[in-house]
Write an enzyme that holds these catalytic residues in place. Structure first.
Site, PDB file in Angstrom:
ATOM      1  N   GLU A  60       0.813  -1.213   0.000  1.00 17.21           N
ATOM      2  CA  GLU A  60       0.000   0.000   0.000  1.00 17.21           C
ATOM      3  C   GLU A  60       0.849   1.267   0.000  1.00 17.21           C
ATOM      4  O   GLU A  60       0.513   2.252  -0.666  1.00 17.21           O
ATOM      5  CB  GLU A  60      -0.951  -0.017   1.196  1.00 17.21           C
ATOM      6  CG  GLU A  60      -2.051  -1.054   1.103  1.00 17.21           C
ATOM      7  CD  GLU A  60      -1.593  -2.471   1.440  1.00 17.21           C
ATOM      8  OE1 GLU A  60      -2.309  -3.428   1.110  1.00 17.21           O
ATOM      9  OE2 GLU A  60      -0.498  -2.596   2.035  1.00 17.21           O
ATOM     10  N   HIS A 129     -11.253  -6.413   7.740  1.00 12.84           N
ATOM     11  CA  HIS A 129     -11.962  -6.119   6.491  1.00 12.84           C
ATOM     12  C   HIS A 129     -13.223  -5.302   6.750  1.00 12.84           C
ATOM     13  O   HIS A 129     -14.132  -5.295   5.920  1.00 12.84           O
ATOM     14  CB  HIS A 129     -12.358  -7.415   5.778  1.00 12.84           C
ATOM     15  CG  HIS A 129     -11.222  -8.295   5.399  1.00 12.84           C
ATOM     16  ND1 HIS A 129     -10.606  -9.112   6.303  1.00 12.84           N
ATOM     17  CD2 HIS A 129     -10.573  -8.471   4.211  1.00 12.84           C
ATOM     18  CE1 HIS A 129      -9.636  -9.785   5.695  1.00 12.84           C
ATOM     19  NE2 HIS A 129      -9.593  -9.403   4.433  1.00 12.84           N
TER      20      HIS A 129
END
Length: 337
Positions: A60, A129
């Site tokens: 990321e 998540h």
């Protein structure tokens, strides 16, 4: 108008932007060949080629860092972080580089990047998540933060974000991806009759950043919400019979303070609803702004209905969420005080 899910509207926004401007590039984790884990970019690589829609390593910090470099040299990257929970390794790049580039360069450089992230719970994804990190980004000067609640806004706000010269955090509520969400239920039950697929304009149908919408007009109390919580607030209002005016904020930064104050001054009461944890959540900022700007119009104290102050409790996911029962209790309390 075309009838779309939020996923389809987001995909359409990418297509419109990429067709209109060859500087727009789309990349991230699994967004190319696979079309994204939620299929928001499906078909773009086949249509525009691997140089404009491509996969990135699971890194990321590298994804955001390269996007900043591309933006500084004239491209307009739209990047996907597969889940908002994954963004933390990129936080330094976002805060220290992307948000500051315009100011530290005296506007010699800008950073027109969009960082898309599926956010929030409701898909039984567990702690890694399901998070709602908007409060972390609204604290950072130089960023814009967007949370759409419906397909039409998702397309229009994403197009506005891509056109914006500064970095935009674009948080997409996963519970709203594949169809409408019936806020009357604490479980993910879909009611297609109540919230049909969104009617989405074709082409470059921009929804400007920084403009809230009045989702439901009312005179008793103002409810400030965004994303999935708009529909939960609606369900609570209908269940209790409270004539609530629901303001869908749409953009958290910049915030439409005029719309908020106009509504609260009309109703004299305010309930704030968000899915993220309570302490230092964005609702605290909203509460302060309402207090500062509407103090003499308030009939009762402002109430927040939020997630718990705990790491995301997978086993108690639907108890953690503000549901119509908790929101309804808040609506009744502000009417009784």
């Amino acid at each position: 108008m075309a009838r779309m899910t939020m996923i389809e509207a987001i995909r359409d926004a990418h297509d419109v932007a990429m067709s209109a401007d060859e500087r727009v590039v789309v990349y991230g984790e699994d967004v190319g060949f696979f079309g994204g884990v939620f299929r928001c970019t499906a078909g773009l690589q086949a249509k525009y080629g691997k140089s404009r829609c491509f996969d990135a390593p699971i890194n990321e910090g590298g994804i955001v860092g390269t996007a900043i470099g591309m933006a500084a040299y004239g491209l307009k990257p739209v990047i996907e972080i597969q889940f908002a929970d994954y963004v933390y390794p990129a936080f330094d790049q976002i805060v220290s580089e992307a948000a500051r580039l315009r100011h530290r360069s005296n506007a010699d450089f800008t950073c027109p990047i969009v960082i898309r992230m599926p956010a929030g719970g409701g898909i039984f994804g567990g702690q890694t998540h399901s998070q709602s990190p908007e409060g972390l980004f609204t604290h950072v000067s130089g960023l814009k933060v967007v949370v759409p609640s419906n397909p039409r806004d998702a397309k229009g706000l994403l197009l506005a974000a891509i056109a914006d010269p500064d970095p935009v955090i674009f948080l997409e509520p996963k519970r709203l991806y594949n169809g409408p969400f019936d806020g009357h239920h604490d479980k993910p039950i879909v009611s297609w009759k109540k919230h049909p697929l969104g009617d989405v304009p074709e082409g470059d149908a921009i929804v400007p950043l920084g403009k809230a919408s009045v989702y439901r007009e009312g005179g008793d109390v103002t409810v400030l919400a965004y994303g999935t919580m708009v529909f939960v607030a609606e369900a609570a209002a209908e269940a209790t019979g409270v004539d609530a005016e629901i303001i869908d904020l749409r953009t958290l930064l910049p915030l439409d303070l005029d719309a908020i104050t106009a509504s609260v001054r009309k109703t004299g009461r305010c309930v704030i609803v968000h899915e993220a944890t309570r302490t230092s959540g964005f609702g605290a900022e909203l509460m302060a702004l309402v207090q500062e700007n509407c103090f003499y119009h308030l009939e009762t104290p402002i109430i927040r209905v939020t997630g718990w102050d705990t790491p995301y409790p997978h086993a108690q996911e639907w108890e953690y969420f503000p549901g119509p029962v908790r929101v309804g209790a808040a609506l009744k309390k502000v009417m009784e005080d």
